[in-house]
Design a protein around this motif. Structure first.
Motif, mmCIF file in Angstrom:
data_model
loop_
_atom_site.group_PDB
_atom_site.id
_atom_site.type_symbol
_atom_site.label_atom_id
_atom_site.label_comp_id
_atom_site.label_asym_id
_atom_site.label_seq_id
_atom_site.Cartn_x
_atom_site.Cartn_y
_atom_site.Cartn_z
ATOM 1 N N VAL A 218 -7.800 1.154 11.318
ATOM 2 C CA VAL A 218 -8.676 -0.002 11.522
ATOM 3 C C VAL A 218 -8.029 -0.993 12.488
ATOM 4 C CG1 VAL A 218 -9.790 -1.979 10.401
ATOM 5 C CG2 VAL A 218 -9.772 0.260 9.270
ATOM 6 N N LEU A 219 -6.727 -1.220 12.317
ATOM 7 C CA LEU A 219 -6.013 -2.116 13.222
ATOM 8 C C LEU A 219 -6.041 -1.582 14.654
ATOM 9 C CD1 LEU A 219 -4.238 -4.527 13.878
ATOM 10 C CD2 LEU A 219 -2.269 -3.234 13.010
ATOM 11 N N ASP A 220 -5.854 -0.281 14.824
ATOM 12 C CA ASP A 220 -5.934 0.317 16.162
ATOM 13 C C ASP A 220 -7.290 0.032 16.801
ATOM 14 O OD1 ASP A 220 -3.395 1.326 15.822
ATOM 15 O OD2 ASP A 220 -4.047 3.389 15.447
ATOM 16 N N ASP A 221 -8.351 0.139 16.009
ATOM 17 C CA ASP A 221 -9.689 -0.116 16.541
ATOM 18 C C ASP A 221 -9.843 -1.573 16.964
ATOM 19 O OD1 ASP A 221 -10.303 2.525 16.035
ATOM 20 O OD2 ASP A 221 -11.357 2.123 14.148
ATOM 21 N N HIS A 222 -9.295 -2.501 16.178
ATOM 22 C CA HIS A 222 -9.344 -3.913 16.573
ATOM 23 C C HIS A 222 -8.540 -4.139 17.850
ATOM 24 C CE1 HIS A 222 -11.625 -5.739 13.361
ATOM 25 N NE2 HIS A 222 -10.871 -5.195 12.424
ATOM 26 N N CYS A 223 -7.401 -3.474 17.972
ATOM 27 C CA CYS A 223 -6.600 -3.611 19.195
ATOM 28 C C CYS A 223 -7.395 -3.140 20.414
ATOM 29 C CB CYS A 223 -5.307 -2.815 19.073
ATOM 30 S SG CYS A 223 -4.065 -3.552 17.986
ATOM 31 N N ALA A 224 -8.107 -2.032 20.268
ATOM 32 C CA ALA A 224 -8.927 -1.533 21.380
ATOM 33 C C ALA A 224 -9.991 -2.553 21.766
ATOM 34 C CB ALA A 224 -9.572 -0.204 20.984
ATOM 35 N N ALA A 225 -10.599 -3.185 20.772
ATOM 36 C CA ALA A 225 -11.622 -4.195 21.051
ATOM 37 C C ALA A 225 -11.031 -5.418 21.734
ATOM 38 C CB ALA A 225 -12.332 -4.599 19.762
ATOM 39 N N GLU A 226 -9.769 -5.730 21.423
ATOM 40 C CA GLU A 226 -9.094 -6.891 22.015
ATOM 41 C C GLU A 226 -8.395 -6.549 23.321
ATOM 42 O OE1 GLU A 226 -9.196 -9.993 21.038
ATOM 43 O OE2 GLU A 226 -10.392 -9.593 19.235
ATOM 44 N N GLY A 227 -8.427 -5.276 23.722
ATOM 45 C CA GLY A 227 -7.740 -4.864 24.936
ATOM 46 C C GLY A 227 -6.231 -4.904 24.812
ATOM 47 N N ARG A 228 -5.727 -4.615 23.614
ATOM 48 C CA ARG A 228 -4.294 -4.683 23.365
ATOM 49 C C ARG A 228 -3.753 -3.309 22.983
ATOM 50 N NH1 ARG A 228 -1.008 -8.487 19.015
ATOM 51 N NH2 ARG A 228 1.050 -8.098 19.916
ATOM 52 N N ASP A 229 -2.564 -2.991 23.457
ATOM 53 C CA ASP A 229 -1.900 -1.750 23.111
ATOM 54 C C ASP A 229 -1.479 -1.803 21.645
ATOM 55 O OD1 ASP A 229 -0.345 0.491 22.792
ATOM 56 O OD2 ASP A 229 1.075 0.019 24.406
ATOM 57 N N PRO A 230 -1.975 -0.920 20.785
ATOM 58 C CA PRO A 230 -1.605 -0.975 19.364
ATOM 59 C C PRO A 230 -0.127 -0.728 19.115
ATOM 60 C CG PRO A 230 -2.864 1.019 19.834
ATOM 61 C CD PRO A 230 -2.954 0.156 21.054
ATOM 62 N N GLN A 231 0.548 -0.087 20.066
ATOM 63 C CA GLN A 231 1.977 0.162 19.898
ATOM 64 C C GLN A 231 2.803 -1.120 19.984
ATOM 65 O OE1 GLN A 231 3.217 3.188 19.029
ATOM 66 N NE2 GLN A 231 1.043 3.725 18.898
ATOM 67 N N GLN A 232 2.183 -2.210 20.410
ATOM 68 C CA GLN A 232 2.883 -3.491 20.467
ATOM 69 C C GLN A 232 3.042 -4.130 19.089
ATOM 70 O OE1 GLN A 232 0.488 -5.786 23.206
ATOM 71 N NE2 GLN A 232 1.621 -5.052 24.989
ATOM 72 N N GLY B 160 0.792 -1.220 0.000
ATOM 73 C CA GLY B 160 0.000 0.000 0.000
ATOM 74 C C GLY B 160 0.820 1.264 0.000
ATOM 75 N N LEU B 161 0.252 2.320 -0.571
ATOM 76 C CA LEU B 161 0.811 3.655 -0.497
ATOM 77 C C LEU B 161 0.395 4.299 0.829
ATOM 78 C CD1 LEU B 161 0.243 4.736 -4.206
ATOM 79 C CD2 LEU B 161 2.388 4.011 -3.117
ATOM 80 N N PRO B 162 0.954 5.445 1.190
ATOM 81 C CA PRO B 162 0.745 5.987 2.541
ATOM 82 C C PRO B 162 -0.705 6.175 2.953
ATOM 83 C CG PRO B 162 2.598 7.092 1.505
ATOM 84 C CD PRO B 162 2.005 6.207 0.454
ATOM 85 N N ASP B 163 -1.585 6.587 2.032
ATOM 86 C CA ASP B 163 -2.975 6.788 2.429
ATOM 87 C C ASP B 163 -3.649 5.479 2.820
ATOM 88 O OD1 ASP B 163 -2.830 5.891 -0.214
ATOM 89 O OD2 ASP B 163 -4.651 6.936 -0.838
ATOM 90 N N VAL B 164 -3.316 4.400 2.104
ATOM 91 C CA VAL B 164 -3.860 3.083 2.443
ATOM 92 C C VAL B 164 -3.336 2.615 3.789
ATOM 93 C CG1 VAL B 164 -3.907 0.650 1.770
ATOM 94 C CG2 VAL B 164 -4.240 2.429 0.048
ATOM 95 N N ILE B 165 -2.043 2.807 4.011
ATOM 96 C CA ILE B 165 -1.449 2.383 5.284
ATOM 97 C C ILE B 165 -2.065 3.145 6.449
ATOM 98 C CG2 ILE B 165 0.702 2.167 6.580
ATOM 99 C CD1 ILE B 165 0.310 0.328 4.037
ATOM 100 N N ALA B 166 -2.263 4.449 6.291
ATOM 101 C CA ALA B 166 -2.853 5.243 7.366
ATOM 102 C C ALA B 166 -4.269 4.757 7.683
ATOM 103 C CB ALA B 166 -2.874 6.718 6.970
ATOM 104 N N HIS B 167 -5.054 4.476 6.646
ATOM 105 C CA HIS B 167 -6.431 4.014 6.860
ATOM 106 C C HIS B 167 -6.466 2.658 7.549
ATOM 107 C CE1 HIS B 167 -10.557 2.820 6.162
ATOM 108 N NE2 HIS B 167 -10.116 1.738 5.545
ATOM 109 N N LYS B 168 -5.720 1.697 7.006
ATOM 110 C CA LYS B 168 -5.778 0.347 7.569
ATOM 111 C C LYS B 168 -5.136 0.301 8.953
ATOM 112 C CE LYS B 168 -6.232 -2.165 3.229
ATOM 113 N NZ LYS B 168 -7.602 -2.656 3.535
ATOM 114 N N SER B 169 -4.149 1.145 9.193
ATOM 115 C CA SER B 169 -3.539 1.195 10.515
ATOM 116 C C SER B 169 -4.554 1.675 11.554
ATOM 117 C CB SER B 169 -2.316 2.121 10.481
ATOM 118 O OG SER B 169 -1.580 2.011 11.673
#
Length: 290
Positions: free
Chosen positions: A204-218, A193-202
């Motif tokens: 989404v990943l942060d939101d999944h981490c919040a749902a899983e109770g996980r620090d996205p910085q990991q 992906g180019l930067p805009d795709v990475i920013a968007h999907k990242s």
């Protein structure tokens, strides 16, 4: 931001080794190998070197840089076999191996070899079970697992990796299930992906981490795109790509940084061959380190 090279496996081993050694000698951070047995073409006629043997060889002969698979297709190997392969590569490299895994997808490989490529839901269910098996074998003394696709009883994987833990990277672009698996099981995430795709999907990943109770910085974020410096991009590219003048390339690299990317992976497809390719690598390195 880390910078890694991804030499294509449809070339002689000596050429791949030259690229990897140049990367190690000049300040690149990693070398990756794809897990495919043939090109993604109807006839699949060109040769490709097998990833597991290749990363073991690179781990033995190329110093300093991380060595990883981008990514092992889950349908090709039982996860218990893969866990043992990963541990061996980690020991050979002295603790520099990254186990990149994905669900599997390339139709012609499955068809020619008679390997089952199930419908998407079953494919992803099977992959999630494989991730649980890998976690158990690589990170616990013994694993008992009773799933739909994999069954293990008091299974061991010894010796354990040099790294504690050996990093697991998941190649994923699907936002509903695959990125959720990244949030649950991965130490690293990868996608094209180019930067805009990475920013968007990242995000989404942060939101999944919040749902899983996980620090996205990991979870380290990694991505690849084709790059061409000082030459226009060829027509007909099907993969994400950027290029042009050094200033234009540097600007896109900065956009990746702003998107929170931890590692930019550069396929060597547009970099030329022989000395020309090594010079292209030096140009890209200078832009990333500027």
């Amino acid at each position: 931001m880390r910078l890694s090279i991804w030499p294509g496996t449809a070339q002689p081993y000596s050429d791949i080794l030259d690229v990897a050694r140049h990367a190690a000698a000049t300040g690149w951070d990693g070398v990756w190998a794809a897990d495919h047995f043939m090109p993604n073409q109807p006839d699949g006629s060109s040769f490709m070197l097998e990833a597991g043997s290749l990363v073991a060889a690179l781990g033995a002969l190329v110093p300093r840089v991380s060595i990883g698979t981008l990514v092992y297709g889950n349908t090709y190997r039982h996860p218990a076999v893969l866990a043992n392969m990963a541990v061996t590569a980690d020991h050979i490299s002295g603790g520099r191996f990254v186990l990149g895994v994905g669900a599997g997808w390339q139709v012609n490989e499955h068809r020619q070899y008679g390997i089952d490529l199930p419908p998407v839901k079953q494919l992803l269910d099977r992959f999630e079970e494989a991730l649980q098996v890998l976690h158990g074998l690589l990170r616990t003394p013994a694993t008992t697992f009773q799933g739909t696709y994999y069954q293990l009883t008091d299974a061991v994987c010894e010796p354990k990796p040099v790294q504690d833990p050996l990093p697991i990277m998941i190649g994923a672009k699907g936002e509903k299930r695959m990125l959720r698996m990244v949030a649950k099981y991965a130490d690293q995430w990868n996608t094209w992906g180019l930067p805009d795709v990475i920013a968007h999907k990242s995000k989404v990943l942060d939101d999944h981490c919040a749902a899983e109770g996980r620090d996205p910085q990991q979870i380290r974020r990694t991505a690849q795109a084709l790059i061409s410096v000082d030459t226009p991009l060829p027509d007909g590219l099907r993969a994400p790509a950027f290029g042009g003048s050094p200033a234009a390339v540097a600007a896109t690299i900065d956009e990746y940084r702003q998107a929170g990317l931890d590692e930019l992976i550069v396929p060597d497809l547009l970099l030329g061959t022989g000395p020309e390719r090594l010079k292209s690598m030096d140009k890209i390195l200078s832009l990333v380190r500027a």
